[in-house]
Design a protein around this motif. Structure first.
Motif, PDB file in Angstrom:
ATOM      1  N   LEU A 143     -28.186 -68.385 -90.026  1.00  0.00           N
ATOM      2  CA  LEU A 143     -26.322 -67.922 -89.890  1.00  0.00           C
ATOM      3  C   LEU A 143     -25.142 -69.780 -89.929  1.00  0.00           C
ATOM      4  O   LEU A 143     -24.897 -69.583 -90.387  1.00  0.00           O
ATOM      5  N   ARG A 144     -26.302 -71.144 -89.032  1.00  0.00           N
ATOM      6  CA  ARG A 144     -25.298 -71.897 -89.224  1.00  0.00           C
ATOM      7  C   ARG A 144     -25.184 -72.716 -90.319  1.00  0.00           C
ATOM      8  O   ARG A 144     -23.649 -73.089 -90.977  1.00  0.00           O
ATOM      9  N   GLU A 145     -26.059 -72.491 -91.507  1.00  0.00           N
ATOM     10  CA  GLU A 145     -25.792 -72.814 -92.845  1.00  0.00           C
ATOM     11  C   GLU A 145     -24.652 -72.246 -93.913  1.00  0.00           C
ATOM     12  O   GLU A 145     -24.280 -72.461 -94.322  1.00  0.00           O
ATOM     13  N   SER A 146     -24.933 -70.871 -93.805  1.00  0.00           N
ATOM     14  CA  SER A 146     -24.483 -69.905 -93.853  1.00  0.00           C
ATOM     15  C   SER A 146     -22.648 -70.255 -93.764  1.00  0.00           C
ATOM     16  O   SER A 146     -21.515 -70.114 -94.499  1.00  0.00           O
ATOM     17  N   ARG A 147     -22.289 -70.665 -92.154  1.00  0.00           N
ATOM     18  CA  ARG A 147     -21.253 -71.083 -91.732  1.00  0.00           C
ATOM     19  C   ARG A 147     -20.840 -72.090 -92.290  1.00  0.00           C
ATOM     20  O   ARG A 147     -18.955 -71.959 -92.807  1.00  0.00           O
ATOM     21  N   ARG A 148     -21.403 -73.289 -92.688  1.00  0.00           N
ATOM     22  CA  ARG A 148     -20.830 -74.279 -92.628  1.00  0.00           C
ATOM     23  C   ARG A 148     -20.169 -74.752 -94.655  1.00  0.00           C
ATOM     24  O   ARG A 148     -19.944 -74.663 -94.648  1.00  0.00           O
ATOM     25  N   ARG A 149     -21.239 -73.078 -95.457  1.00  0.00           N
ATOM     26  CA  ARG A 149     -20.955 -72.651 -96.799  1.00  0.00           C
ATOM     27  C   ARG A 149     -19.722 -72.461 -96.760  1.00  0.00           C
ATOM     28  O   ARG A 149     -18.691 -72.599 -98.181  1.00  0.00           O
ATOM     29  N   ARG A 150     -19.502 -71.324 -96.001  1.00  0.00           N
ATOM     30  CA  ARG A 150     -18.182 -70.830 -95.642  1.00  0.00           C
ATOM     31  C   ARG A 150     -16.707 -71.427 -96.165  1.00  0.00           C
ATOM     32  O   ARG A 150     -16.203 -71.432 -96.791  1.00  0.00           O
ATOM     33  N   GLU A 151     -16.915 -72.402 -95.615  1.00  0.00           N
ATOM     34  CA  GLU A 151     -16.159 -72.836 -94.594  1.00  0.00           C
ATOM     35  C   GLU A 151     -15.408 -74.481 -95.891  1.00  0.00           C
ATOM     36  O   GLU A 151     -14.535 -74.784 -95.976  1.00  0.00           O
ATOM     37  N   LEU A 152     -16.796 -75.002 -96.236  1.00  0.00           N
ATOM     38  CA  LEU A 152     -16.776 -75.571 -97.509  1.00  0.00           C
ATOM     39  C   LEU A 152     -16.182 -74.422 -98.890  1.00  0.00           C
ATOM     40  O   LEU A 152     -14.946 -75.255 -99.190  1.00  0.00           O
ATOM     41  N   LEU A 153     -16.215 -73.996 -99.111  1.00  0.00           N
ATOM     42  CA  LEU A 153     -15.683 -72.891 -99.925  1.00  0.00           C
ATOM     43  C   LEU A 153     -14.304 -72.355-100.219  1.00  0.00           C
ATOM     44  O   LEU A 153     -13.746 -72.736-100.203  1.00  0.00           O
ATOM     45  N   HIS A 154     -14.050 -72.510 -99.441  1.00  0.00           N
ATOM     46  CA  HIS A 154     -12.312 -72.432 -97.866  1.00  0.00           C
ATOM     47  C   HIS A 154     -11.472 -73.632 -98.463  1.00  0.00           C
ATOM     48  O   HIS A 154     -10.894 -73.309 -98.745  1.00  0.00           O
ATOM     49  N   ARG A 155     -12.157 -75.011 -98.120  1.00  0.00           N
ATOM     50  CA  ARG A 155     -11.573 -76.044 -97.734  1.00  0.00           C
ATOM     51  C   ARG A 155     -11.033 -76.064 -99.096  1.00  0.00           C
ATOM     52  O   ARG A 155     -10.240 -76.646-100.076  1.00  0.00           O
ATOM     53  N   HIS A 208     -23.575 -73.792-105.603  1.00  0.00           N
ATOM     54  CA  HIS A 208     -23.344 -74.544-106.761  1.00  0.00           C
ATOM     55  C   HIS A 208     -22.288 -73.542-108.134  1.00  0.00           C
ATOM     56  O   HIS A 208     -21.344 -74.898-108.360  1.00  0.00           O
ATOM     57  N   THR A 209     -22.722 -73.011-108.431  1.00  0.00           N
ATOM     58  CA  THR A 209     -21.727 -71.604-109.385  1.00  0.00           C
ATOM     59  C   THR A 209     -19.985 -71.697-108.443  1.00  0.00           C
ATOM     60  O   THR A 209     -19.461 -71.889-109.313  1.00  0.00           O
ATOM     61  N   LEU A 210     -20.463 -71.469-107.230  1.00  0.00           N
ATOM     62  CA  LEU A 210     -19.321 -70.908-106.235  1.00  0.00           C
ATOM     63  C   LEU A 210     -18.101 -72.208-105.995  1.00  0.00           C
ATOM     64  O   LEU A 210     -17.374 -72.521-106.085  1.00  0.00           O
ATOM     65  N   VAL A 211     -18.962 -73.429-105.569  1.00  0.00           N
ATOM     66  CA  VAL A 211     -18.311 -74.359-105.898  1.00  0.00           C
ATOM     67  C   VAL A 211     -17.392 -74.891-107.246  1.00  0.00           C
ATOM     68  O   VAL A 211     -16.740 -75.079-107.141  1.00  0.00           O
ATOM     69  N   GLU A 212     -18.171 -75.244-108.222  1.00  0.00           N
ATOM     70  CA  GLU A 212     -17.333 -75.013-109.343  1.00  0.00           C
ATOM     71  C   GLU A 212     -16.323 -74.072-109.408  1.00  0.00           C
ATOM     72  O   GLU A 212     -15.234 -75.016-110.351  1.00  0.00           O
ATOM     73  N   LEU A 213     -16.470 -72.793-110.090  1.00  0.00           N
ATOM     74  CA  LEU A 213     -15.545 -71.766-110.003  1.00  0.00           C
ATOM     75  C   LEU A 213     -14.331 -71.636-108.831  1.00  0.00           C
ATOM     76  O   LEU A 213     -13.264 -71.929-108.849  1.00  0.00           O
ATOM     77  N   ARG A 214     -15.071 -72.289-107.784  1.00  0.00           N
ATOM     78  CA  ARG A 214     -13.305 -72.464-107.038  1.00  0.00           C
ATOM     79  C   ARG A 214     -13.005 -73.232-107.095  1.00  0.00           C
ATOM     80  O   ARG A 214     -10.878 -73.564-107.362  1.00  0.00           O
ATOM     81  N   ARG A 215     -13.117 -74.273-107.249  1.00  0.00           N
ATOM     82  CA  ARG A 215     -12.857 -76.092-108.150  1.00  0.00           C
ATOM     83  C   ARG A 215     -12.150 -75.869-109.146  1.00  0.00           C
ATOM     84  O   ARG A 215     -10.651 -76.017-109.737  1.00  0.00           O
ATOM     85  N   LEU A 216     -12.067 -74.249-110.526  1.00  0.00           N
ATOM     86  CA  LEU A 216     -12.085 -74.248-111.349  1.00  0.00           C
ATOM     87  C   LEU A 216     -10.373 -73.609-110.837  1.00  0.00           C
ATOM     88  O   LEU A 216      -9.578 -73.412-111.893  1.00  0.00           O
ATOM     89  N   ALA A 217     -10.197 -72.934-109.910  1.00  0.00           N
ATOM     90  CA  ALA A 217      -9.651 -72.001-109.031  1.00  0.00           C
ATOM     91  C   ALA A 217      -8.320 -72.424-108.819  1.00  0.00           C
ATOM     92  O   ALA A 217      -7.090 -73.292-108.616  1.00  0.00           O
TER      93      ALA A 217
END
Length: 287
Positions: A143-155, A208-217
């Protein structure tokens, strides 16, 4: 210990039910609209989702394991749910390499299960995954790691439709001088593929793919494709996956694994974030 029973859809979020099952020390499979969480003695032993590549793809495309070794382990140990153990005991794969890849696949799938947290579909007591237990992970850690990833992608980029919708390049933009991984990711954006399909095509870790796609967006290079109205009684376009025409927020119920994933695809491997996974592994060992 309370023995959990078969659970139908309820109004309780899957994350809350996971906490209850962990407190009960439950073993079985919790199905949601985005994936399936496998538990043993209240710990998460595997998570799978149609929105992330299969662990077999990740192992074989990274070069950590030959495809013949993967299928040999499945043939010999799949029915006993001991594929992971067989890979190590046969010498095809080092225990550490299996644990790192398994943690990556587990947390990637858990991100989707928990980021789109809806009511649980059902809990099947005693159900086990064919891979077998590799590195049990406490529910709180998942749960904690999933929350951390959501917050990172949101930023990086706050629009979550990038995770699920078909993605298209923005006309007239200049993609010059992109880092290598981001350039490979952009090359897969064709107006049809979703993030999950792009990750699968690259044999890449989904996060990793989500991080790159959000950066591209965020750079204005890609955007979710807005579907136009479909003609009445028109046939489906050839070679377009059915999921590409589904609404961005619609998630089909994940099927329970009957077979250990698809055959490996000959695509370029991805470099795993081994530093992050090693930190997670060390944290789990300290528990």
């Amino acid at each position: 210990m309370i023995t959990p029973t078969r659970t139908a859809r309820t109004d309780e979020p899957a994350s809350a039910l996971l906490g209850t099952l962990a407190a009960q020390g439950a073993s079985g499979a919790l199905s949601t609209e985005a994936g399936i969480v496998y538990l043993a003695a209240g710990h998460v032993v595997h998570v799978e989702s149609a929105l992330t590549p299969d662990i077999g793809d990740l192992l074989t495309h990274s070069g950590a394991l030959a495809p013949d070794g993967w299928w040999e382990a499945i043939d010999e140990a799949g029915r006993e749910c001991r594929v992971g153990r067989r890979l190590v005991d046969s010498g095809h794969l080092a225990a550490g390499a299996l644990e790192l890849c398994h943690l990556g696949a587990l947390f990637d799938a858990a991100y989707f299960v928990l980021a789109y947290d809806g009511p649980a579909l059902r809990f099947r007591p005693g159900a086990a995954h064919w891979l077998g237990a590799v590195r049990p992970v406490p529910v709180d850690s998942v749960l904690r790691e999933s929350r951390r990833r959501r917050e990172l992608l949101h930023r990086i980029w706050p629009e979550p439709t990038v995770d699920l919708a078909p993605l298209a390049r923005v006309p007239g933009t200049d993609p010059a001088d992109l880092p290598a991984r981001r350039g490979r990711t952009l090359a897969q954006v064709d107006g049809v593929r979703t993030a999950a399909q792009i990750a699968t095509a690259l044999a890449s870790r989904t996060f990793h793919t989500l991080v790159e796609l959000r950066r591209l967006a965020a750079a204005g290079l890609i955007a979710p494709k807005v579907p136009g109205p479909a003609p009445v009684n028109a046939p489906a376009p050839a070679n377009v996956p059915a999921s590409a025409s589904a609404p961005a927020t619609a998630l089909a119920p994940a099927p329970v694994s009957a077979e250990p994933g698809p055959a490996p695809r000959p695509t370029a491997p991805d470099e795993p974030d081994t530093a992050l996974l090693r930190r997670l592994l060390h944290a789990l060992e300290a528990l």
